[in-house]
Design a protein around this motif. Structure first.
Motif, mmCIF file in Angstrom:
data_model
loop_
_atom_site.group_PDB
_atom_site.id
_atom_site.type_symbol
_atom_site.label_atom_id
_atom_site.label_comp_id
_atom_site.label_asym_id
_atom_site.label_seq_id
_atom_site.Cartn_x
_atom_site.Cartn_y
_atom_site.Cartn_z
ATOM 1 N N ASP A 71 -2.367 -8.700 1.491
ATOM 2 C CA ASP A 71 -2.140 -7.517 0.651
ATOM 3 C C ASP A 71 -1.429 -6.415 1.430
ATOM 4 O O ASP A 71 -0.533 -5.739 0.902
ATOM 5 N N SER A 78 6.823 -3.464 0.617
ATOM 6 C CA SER A 78 7.198 -2.782 -0.623
ATOM 7 C C SER A 78 7.391 -1.286 -0.388
ATOM 8 O O SER A 78 8.343 -0.677 -0.901
ATOM 9 N N TRP A 82 10.889 0.819 -1.038
ATOM 10 C CA TRP A 82 10.997 1.949 -1.957
ATOM 11 C C TRP A 82 11.191 3.280 -1.233
ATOM 12 O O TRP A 82 11.780 4.214 -1.791
ATOM 13 N N ARG A 223 8.279 -10.710 -4.124
ATOM 14 C CA ARG A 223 7.459 -9.915 -5.044
ATOM 15 C C ARG A 223 7.262 -8.499 -4.530
ATOM 16 O O ARG A 223 6.949 -7.580 -5.299
ATOM 17 N N SER A 226 8.776 -5.280 -6.116
ATOM 18 C CA SER A 226 8.172 -4.587 -7.256
ATOM 19 C C SER A 226 7.444 -3.332 -6.777
ATOM 20 O O SER A 226 6.691 -3.384 -5.798
ATOM 21 N N PRO A 227 7.644 -2.187 -7.444
ATOM 22 C CA PRO A 227 6.960 -0.957 -7.023
ATOM 23 C C PRO A 227 5.442 -1.025 -7.185
ATOM 24 O O PRO A 227 4.727 -0.204 -6.610
ATOM 25 N N THR A 228 4.953 -1.998 -7.962
ATOM 26 C CA THR A 228 3.502 -2.095 -8.154
ATOM 27 C C THR A 228 2.785 -2.391 -6.838
ATOM 28 O O THR A 228 1.657 -1.940 -6.627
ATOM 29 N N TYR A 229 3.437 -3.141 -5.944
ATOM 30 C CA TYR A 229 2.813 -3.440 -4.655
ATOM 31 C C TYR A 229 2.765 -2.194 -3.773
ATOM 32 O O TYR A 229 1.772 -1.966 -3.069
ATOM 33 N N LEU A 231 2.704 0.983 -4.876
ATOM 34 C CA LEU A 231 1.725 1.902 -5.455
ATOM 35 C C LEU A 231 0.310 1.368 -5.274
ATOM 36 O O LEU A 231 -0.629 2.138 -4.996
ATOM 37 N N GLY A 232 0.136 0.058 -5.436
ATOM 38 C CA GLY A 232 -1.193 -0.525 -5.258
ATOM 39 C C GLY A 232 -1.694 -0.365 -3.839
ATOM 40 O O GLY A 232 -2.876 -0.068 -3.605
#
Length: 656
Positions: A71, A78, A82, A223, A226-229, A231-232
């Motif tokens: 993770d 990521s 970004w 993967r 992706s901005p989700t990683y 932000l997560g």
């Protein structure tokens, strides 16, 4: 009064116009050449960031280590992607580079724009923002000291991957490379600049290809785009992610160089180079390194070099060393430019500057800055010993400069384009939030090295603001001693100052046409002599890079067309070096009360000796600093290209 504006031929915009008018093939080739040139100068710093960024993030010796988990790797990669997209692509390439000062960019360009608008807007806000900009420029000096040290160290550290027994040779080899780098600065980059672009093309192609190889072995790493990683990781693992930001910011080091070097290559060339080669290559390298770490967490020791096939590691070490030398060259040249512009704008004393290229105005050499940087860089190399240790200091300089640039840009955007306040509030709020997050994260490294760029920045800021304040005081006192020029000319005409006329021409350099030159006044009052032809010359530095030809010179007969005394104002941009004899040679004899005998003219300079006075104008320590700084002032005769055998220097004393 005669008003004559003339000057040397300027090529501002001419190349671009000729380029547009030519055939499309010529147009494309010129564009390609400019892009290649930009690749060799502009992107060296940011293009070598993949060498040490992820290695620093997962450094187990970090005071706040980031555990190597699946993770965390996805989240870090990521966040790196970004951060580059938001800070470099959005803030600098798409936004800040649109705010130029007659084609020039960088934080000094924003300061000059603010100064230009100071009479139209609130003076207090302008002064505060300009001071903030000067602090940002001061942090850039810290950046220019740290970049060569961390870049070359990180490349030479690749030797440990190829041959671990060479660990002890890393620092000595780095020191030798750095000394050689600074020793060749006086020769300029014109001769070697032609090879910079191709070398960096090979560099970006190589790191991109290695990245693709790593991604092929572990394609799931894609993967992370992706901005989700991001932000997560940021909000799901706040404690870990916040401290990781202090190292992730290393991925955007060199963003200011994109903006600062805009005047040399233009916005389009830099944008194309970034979007079509540099950005894809760097992203592929980061993704490939992430995939390598996922395969084996032990690869965090040097993921960049371990990503390279074993047979190619020696060539990659050599290529990385060449790339980091180019990165260092770019930031050193940037330091020269910042110092030169600061001197032209009155924040530093006049420095000796050598132009090392007849075709590229930005290629300059400033000896005093060069040797200061060399000593500073060597000190950092021997004190920190590794790129990982220096990384703690590096991030603070970068984030501080980026945050100040963002703030100044939005203020300029309001004044230049009239952007609605609500839109500025949204855009500035979002981007400044990102910048301030990085600043806050780097503040946690304060005791681990982040204090260094702050100390350098505060020192440079103190020197520049002290010089500016002291210069204002000296100017005011000098004006009082000189008296008004119109009254002095009237006294000469009415005979109240009886003088004999010596044959020939005399040129007196003076600050403006409001006061009488000290040297001329002393010549009249003590020697009772004046020349048949007298030119009082004022050199004006405009807050623009270069002054157009039709605005170069203004001639004023000072109210009398038959007394042989004229005043000439010569305007230069802050990127230009004044050439007094060359400028005077273009004067029209019809407006100078007869042809000037410049081949035999005498040039008079007024030299001021500074002494510390009792008046409470500045704190005693600032007075001492101001006087000490004055000793690095370049020789005026050399700076203005005056013939030494016909230059007379007359002294005076002023207390501060």
């Amino acid at each position: 009064m005669a008003d004559r504006r003339q000057g040397t031929a300027s090529d501002d915009g001419s190349a671009a116009r000729g380029e547009e008018a030519g055939p499309s093939r010529t147009h494309d080739s010129v564009r390609l050449a400019v892009v290649i040139g930009a690749l060799g100068v502009v992107f060296g710093d940011i293009g070598t960031s993949p060498i040490y960024t992820l290695q620093t993030v997962f450094n187990p010796d970090d005071p706040h280590p980031v555990p190597v988990t699946t993770d965390n790797v996805y989240g870090v990669v990521s966040l790196v992607f970004w951060s580059v997209m938001i800070i470099v692509t959005l803030t600098y390439v798409l936004l800040a580079m649109r705010a130029d000062n007659d084609g020039e960019g960088g934080i000094m360009a924003l300061i000059t724009l603010l100064r230009r608008w100071s009479s139209q807007r609130g003076r207090r806000a302008t002064v505060v923002l300009a001071a903030l900009g000067i602090f940002g420029a001061s942090l850039f000096f810290g950046d220019s000291m740290i970049t060569p040290a961390i870049s070359v160290l990180s490349a030479v550290e690749g030797l440990k991957v190829v041959e671990p027994s060479l660990d002890g040779a890393v620092v000595p080899i780095t020191a030798v490379i750095i000394v050689a780098l600074f020793l060749v600065q006086r020769r300029g980059t014109a001769a070697v600049g032609r090879v910079f672009g191709p070398v960096m093309i090979v560099w970006f192609t190589a790191i991109g290809a290695c990245g693709v190889a790593g991604i092929t072995d572990h394609p799931d790493i894609l993967r992370a785009l992706s901005p989700t990683y991001a932000l997560g990781f940021l909000f799901g693992h706040w404690g870990t992610a916040f401290f990781a930001l202090a190292a992730i910011v290393l991925a955007v080091t060199g963003a200011e160089a994109l903006y600062a070097d805009m005047g040399h290559f233009g916005r389009r060339a830099i944008t194309r180079g970034w979007l079509f080669l540099v950005l894809p290559a760097c992203v592929l390298s980061y993704l490939g390194q992430g995939a390598l770490i996922l395969d084996d967490p032990d690869n965090i020791s040097s993921p960049f070099f371990l990503l390279v096939p074993e047979w190619g590691r020696w060539p990659m070490v050599l290529l990385a060393t060449a790339a980091t030398v180019i990165a260092s060259q770019a930031v050193i040249t940037g330091a020269y430019s910042v110092a030169s512009q600061a001197a032209q704008l009155g924040y530093l004393p006049r420095l000796r500057i050598a132009h090392t290229s007849e075709s590229t105005i930005g290629q300059i050499y400033v000896p005093w800055i060069n040797w200061l940087l060399m000593v500073s860089v060597l000190t950092l190399v021997f004190a920190f010993q590794s790129s990982a240790a220096l990384a703690y200091a590096f991030g603070m300089a970068v984030t501080g400069t980026i945050t100040i640039t963002t703030l100044l840009f939005f203020y300029v955007a309001r004044g230049k384009w009239g952007t609605p306040r609500w839109l500025l509030a949204i855009g500035a709020g979002a981007l400044l939030l990102v910048d301030l997050l990085f600043v806050a994260a780097n503040m946690t490294k304060l005791v681990h090295g982040a204090w260094l760029p702050l100390l350098i920045g505060l020192t440079a800021f103190t020197v520049m603001t002290t010089w500016q304040r002291g210069r204002e005081l000296v100017t005011a006192e000098r004006s009082r001693q000189e008296g008004t020029l119109p009254e002095f000319i009237d006294d000469l005409r009415t005979g109240q100052e009886p003088t004999l006329r010596a044959p020939g021409a005399a040129v007196f350099l003076n600050r403006d046409k409001e006061t009488a030159p000290l040297a001329m006044r002393a010549n009249v009052e003590h020697n009772h002599v004046r020349h048949e032809q007298v030119v009082i010359l004022s050199i004006g530095t405009e807050p623009v890079p270069r002054v157009p030809a039709d605005q170069r010179i203004v001639v004023d007969d000072l109210g009398y067309a038959d007394d042989g005394i004229i005043h000439v104002t010569a305007r230069f941009g802050y990127m230009e070096t004044p050439d007094v004899p060359g400028t005077l040679a273009m004067l029209d004899p019809a407006e100078t009360e007869g042809p000037l005998q410049l081949d035999q003219a005498s040039y008079f300079l007024s030299k001021i000796e500074l002494r510390r006075g009792k008046a409470p104008t500045m704190a005693p320590w600032r007075k001492r600093l101001f006087i000490a700084t004055s000793y690095i002032t370049a020789d005026a005769a050399e700076y203005f290209s005056l013939p030494r055998d016909r230059t007379v220097i007359m002294g005076s004393q002023i207390e501060v």
